[in-house]
Write an enzyme that holds these catalytic residues in place. Sequence first.
Site, short mmCIF file in Angstrom:
data_model
loop_
_atom_site.label_atom_id
_atom_site.label_comp_id
_atom_site.label_asym_id
_atom_site.label_seq_id
_atom_site.Cartn_x
_atom_site.Cartn_y
_atom_site.Cartn_z
N HIS A 20 -35.20 40.70 2.80
CA HIS A 20 -35.55 39.71 3.82
C HIS A 20 -35.80 38.35 3.18
CE1 HIS A 20 -38.43 38.26 7.15
NE2 HIS A 20 -37.17 38.06 7.53
N ASP A 28 -17.26 25.14 -0.18
CA ASP A 28 -15.88 24.66 -0.34
C ASP A 28 -15.51 24.69 -1.82
OD1 ASP A 28 -16.89 22.23 -1.55
OD2 ASP A 28 -17.12 21.34 0.44
N TYR A 120 -18.02 18.92 2.74
CA TYR A 120 -19.30 19.46 3.19
C TYR A 120 -19.18 20.78 3.95
CZ TYR A 120 -20.65 14.76 1.87
OH TYR A 120 -20.83 13.59 1.17
N ALA A 121 -18.15 21.55 3.69
CA ALA A 121 -18.01 22.88 4.30
C ALA A 121 -18.79 23.87 3.44
CB ALA A 121 -16.54 23.27 4.42
#
EC number: 5.4.99.62
Length: 131
Positions: A20, A28, A120-121
């Site tokens: 957890h 990217d 920014y992926a």
Amino acid sequence: MKKTPLLNSSICEVVSKMGHTDMIAIGDSGLPIPDDTKRIDLALIKGVPTFMQTLKAVLLEQQVEEVIIAHETKEVSPETFENIKKEIGDVKITFISHEELKKELSNCKAVIRTGEQTPYANIILKSGVVF
């Protein structure tokens, strides 16, 4: 043989060992990965596999309670951001700067590098519980 769709043994191993609030990132092809963080390099050629293909596959295997995304993703790559929102549903989204996201990678169990070429992926998935 596994019954769930995800076949990549490195990703399956990391997810199976997560507890957890443990984190895993998907990035990217240009995301700098810290030397001390496990790298799962899926990049084959430019664009293969895509960020979204990889995110969809990991979400089949991992229970996620929160995602961390850079503000820049929403601003610079709104289509990617909208696709992320569609895929994660009601999961909590926390926004930080891209620089903060890069620093947070050292706290991830692994970073999955894709062939994605969209700026920014990148996303950090925080593990939830299934009970």
